[in-house]
Write a protein that holds these residues in place. Sequence first.
Motif, short mmCIF file in Angstrom:
data_model
loop_
_atom_site.label_atom_id
_atom_site.label_comp_id
_atom_site.label_asym_id
_atom_site.label_seq_id
_atom_site.Cartn_x
_atom_site.Cartn_y
_atom_site.Cartn_z
N PHE A 299 0.80 -1.22 0.00
CA PHE A 299 0.00 0.00 0.00
C PHE A 299 0.84 1.27 0.00
N GLY A 300 2.15 1.15 -0.09
CA GLY A 300 2.99 2.33 -0.19
C GLY A 300 3.68 2.65 1.12
N SER A 301 4.72 3.49 1.01
CA SER A 301 5.54 3.86 2.18
C SER A 301 5.21 5.26 2.68
N THR A 302 4.01 5.72 2.45
CA THR A 302 3.64 7.07 2.87
C THR A 302 3.47 7.13 4.38
N TRP A 303 3.55 8.35 4.92
CA TRP A 303 3.37 8.54 6.36
C TRP A 303 1.97 8.11 6.79
N LEU A 304 0.98 8.29 5.91
CA LEU A 304 -0.39 7.93 6.25
C LEU A 304 -0.54 6.42 6.40
N VAL A 305 0.05 5.65 5.48
CA VAL A 305 -0.02 4.19 5.58
C VAL A 305 0.63 3.72 6.87
N ASN A 306 1.80 4.27 7.20
CA ASN A 306 2.49 3.88 8.43
C ASN A 306 1.65 4.21 9.66
N SER A 307 1.05 5.39 9.66
CA SER A 307 0.22 5.79 10.80
C SER A 307 -0.97 4.85 10.97
N LEU A 308 -1.61 4.49 9.86
CA LEU A 308 -2.77 3.60 9.93
C LEU A 308 -2.37 2.21 10.40
N VAL A 309 -1.18 1.74 9.97
CA VAL A 309 -0.72 0.42 10.41
C VAL A 309 -0.45 0.43 11.91
N PHE A 310 0.23 1.48 12.41
CA PHE A 310 0.48 1.58 13.85
C PHE A 310 -0.83 1.64 14.63
N PHE A 311 -1.77 2.42 14.09
CA PHE A 311 -3.07 2.55 14.76
C PHE A 311 -3.79 1.21 14.81
N ALA A 312 -3.69 0.45 13.71
CA ALA A 312 -4.34 -0.86 13.67
C ALA A 312 -3.69 -1.82 14.65
N ILE A 313 -2.36 -1.77 14.78
CA ILE A 313 -1.66 -2.65 15.73
C ILE A 313 -2.11 -2.36 17.15
N LEU A 314 -2.17 -1.07 17.51
CA LEU A 314 -2.59 -0.72 18.87
C LEU A 314 -4.06 -1.07 19.10
N SER A 315 -4.87 -0.94 18.07
CA SER A 315 -6.28 -1.33 18.21
C SER A 315 -6.39 -2.83 18.46
N SER A 316 -5.53 -3.61 17.82
CA SER A 316 -5.55 -5.05 18.07
C SER A 316 -5.13 -5.36 19.51
N VAL A 317 -4.26 -4.52 20.08
CA VAL A 317 -3.88 -4.70 21.49
C VAL A 317 -5.09 -4.46 22.38
N LEU A 318 -5.84 -3.40 22.12
CA LEU A 318 -7.04 -3.13 22.91
C LEU A 318 -8.04 -4.28 22.81
N LEU A 319 -8.17 -4.82 21.60
CA LEU A 319 -9.08 -5.95 21.42
C LEU A 319 -8.60 -7.16 22.23
N ALA A 320 -7.29 -7.39 22.24
CA ALA A 320 -6.73 -8.51 23.01
C ALA A 320 -6.98 -8.32 24.51
N ILE A 321 -6.87 -7.09 24.99
CA ILE A 321 -7.16 -6.81 26.40
C ILE A 321 -8.62 -7.12 26.72
N LEU A 322 -9.52 -6.68 25.83
CA LEU A 322 -10.95 -6.93 26.04
C LEU A 322 -11.23 -8.43 26.09
N VAL A 323 -10.62 -9.19 25.18
CA VAL A 323 -10.83 -10.64 25.15
C VAL A 323 -10.36 -11.28 26.45
N ASN A 324 -9.19 -10.86 26.95
CA ASN A 324 -8.66 -11.45 28.17
C ASN A 324 -9.41 -11.01 29.42
N ARG A 325 -10.07 -9.87 29.35
CA ARG A 325 -10.91 -9.47 30.48
C ARG A 325 -12.16 -10.34 30.58
#
Length: 724
Positions: free
Chosen positions: A565-591
Amino acid sequence: MKDISLSTNDTPFVERLKNLIAALFHFLDWFTPAHPFITDKRARTFLVSFTMLFFELLCIRWIPSYVRYLSYFNNFLLLASFLGIGLGMLSARRRRFWFPPFPVLLALLVIIIAKTKFQLLINSTQVLYFGISDQSARAENFLVLPIIFGMVTLCFIPLSRSFGRLFFQLNPLTAYTYDIIGSLAGIATFSAMSYFSLPPLAWFSILSALLLLLSAKRTVLFVAVVLAATLIEVGQLQAGAYWSPYYKILLRPAVPNGYLVDVNSTGHQAMISWQYREPFYKEVYRIFGSGSFHHALILGAGTGSDTATALAYGVDSITAVEIDPTIQQLGAQYNPDRPYSNPRVHVVINDGRSFLQNTTDHYDLIIFALPDSLTLTSSNTSLRLESFLLTQDALATARAHLTRNGVVVLYNFYRQDWLVQKLSNMVGNVFNQRPLVTTYGGTGRAAAIMAGPRLATLPKGEFGTYHEQPLPPGSTSLRILGQGFYPLTPAAPATDDWPFLYLQDRSFPTIYILGLAMVALFALIGTVTFAPRKTLRRFDWHMFFLGMAFMLLEVKSLTTFALLFGSTWLVNSLVFFAILSSVLLAILVNRRFKFKRISVFYLLLFGVLLLNILLSPDALLLSNPIFRYILASVLAFTPVFLANIIFTNSFRDSETADIAFASNLLGIMVGGGMEYFSMLIGYRLLLIPVIVFYACALLLRLRSHRTPGTSGEAAASEPALASQ
């Protein structure tokens, strides 16, 4: 603190020295948090996490803008932040910790950057850097990397110490949740500033506001004064500069007209009339004639020189692709030829490889126009912005978008003969023909490389096998050195799995080995100095191995999305945001769920990682962008989610959450250094050590369950800050 009371036998000098030391300790002790403005522990966890991530991104964007060639070592700044955070958290269990406060260290960092004006000439023959021929830099400043690395590490220690103390005052999952939310806020804020191209004064102002909120009431006036002085220095530094999402940009008047463009304190390109540009801009038109091309694609259009040249030689329609919106806007405003205002030109702001992958158009001329950057795709990798644009696979994609009478052209100051040879081989292998190569000497070392069906229309005998002729003695202008059809050799090509164009072959350059040795030395000294002995004895190796594994896993995910999807700053930001969102989802599952057999998730993780190893990068490049995104998301984010399920499951019941977190961060730092092994084995095989490290973590987990007197919960995978 040791007794520093004065003895009757002390000399006046010793008395003054002891008084000075006592005053210093009193001053540092004054900054021990007491009666802060924000007292709620959850709110403070959010604010400290927000501040640390924001400051991390600020360092990665701001410091390389003034310390040239640190642009190529952004991930060393990332390692410094992880080391500083880890050391600060390990020190959290010290009752008294006399250390300079963060605002003072921040001011010192800004002063060092502003006043020293570090210049570093990298005399490396193993890996090429833009500007290597610029002899204005001083070669003796080889200490720049350890100085800046050490300063960034020190800056994070006081912030993360308070962060560590919060971690053993709150429930582990609660602290981790607010940490993740703070990290998400930091990413969102910095992404917004990138979108609006805000200058560093805005970045430091937001950082200052966060620091004032975290200050104690008794110190807020002192902190405000120090931060005000820092903001003044930052404002003076940025005077006259434009700030894109990637660079600091300065314009200097050129002769006879136009401007020279400095990027991160390095001459990068020029906005001058096309008649005065280097001869390789015009070579393809000189060979095939003016008016020979109808639809051209220019990748890396910059400020418009390539576009202006194409217009002057009668190209009917031009698609100009540029990744940096600010550089393109400056070209539209200041290029004397005004190429971007011509109705025959269509401008696209995007990553060149991403555009090639998604366009349905065909062109009779495709130009790779000097795509030689001065920055990395992200702080997590050693890839440059153009890495996936200049691979053999990308050239094959370009060939698929050529007309039956088209030609692909690459030109640049390639600086070394082996780079010309490497690119010529890549082009030749893609087109199954010897490329037509023109090399230039005099003021630099440049080349133009051409291949495609149109070469067959050249008169037979006009060009023979490539050969060179010596330049006239004392030649100062850029002149043709050699020309002809370049013979192919078995040189290793840059590919989507090994996208290292500027490495001559698969190797681990000495400059990175020395840099990583410096990081290891800092980590060893810092750990022994800052961590209490009891803390070191409780170091969490389970967490450490999962930190190493996750960092390498995250690097692989980032490179996969940069390719697709390209090396733009926007793609990188969205990927980081998605990774952190997956962390929140993992916390919810373990709760909500109590998993009795976490080893099942390890086995699922191993299976997905093996699938990623078996699939080559080109298998992900589906023609349909929606299917491509779905496939990439499943392969890249499923292991991330599983890893965070493992982490939150362990971290939930951790008895020493601060030590576990710090152990993980130090593991992440080691994993970040191991990313450089991709220069030897490529990115796909990096998943093999990922599997090995996760297997070590699983064995440690199982062993802890069998050992009497342990909690069985040693903590695992990736904290929020590791995904930045």
